[in-house]
Design a protein around this motif. Sequence first.
Motif: not given
Length: 178
Positions: A90-116
């Motif tokens: 899921f891409w989750r915008p937070r405010g005007r320019d902030d963005v969060e990205l939650l990514v999962t894969s079947p390889d057993g990896l879960v990554e939570l990103y923050v950015g703009r």
Amino acid sequence: MTADGTELPVPDTVDVRSGPEVSEELLAVLPLLGEWHGEGQAAGAEGDHRFGQWIRFSHDGRGFLAYESRTWRLSDDGQLAGPGVRESGFWRPRGRDDVELLVTSPDGLVELYVGRARTTTSWELTSDVVARTPDAPEVTRAVRLYGLVEGALMYAIDRAAADEPLRPTMSARLERIR
């Protein structure tokens, strides 16, 4: 669509002209909405290789984009060589320019990103949390850069393992197909 072939009561849509009204919260990521297809280059434990890719960014009227990505390995001459990386999230915008990205894969990896959103057509995200199962690839941090260039979606993913610097992992150029 469900397993028995009936339509879901609230479908995802990849087109702003159909389906539910687009949430105003999505303005920072709205240019991503749709389906994309193309090719890229990957580096990993199995060596460097080409891949084909399909990505879908969809919405259901709420303030996030659903993300799904499928890749397939390509031989040097462009022939299908087998399945590749799959991701969803899921891409989750937070405010005007902030963005969060939650990514999962079947390889057993879960990554939570923050950015703009750097502009209305580029996004830079850095991992905030990386969780992995014991047999998942060793990843301790990652950076993703996405941008729209002349109508194409281009991205690069760099990852680092313990005591190693970030290194290129995947990059691609994708054209909008829907």
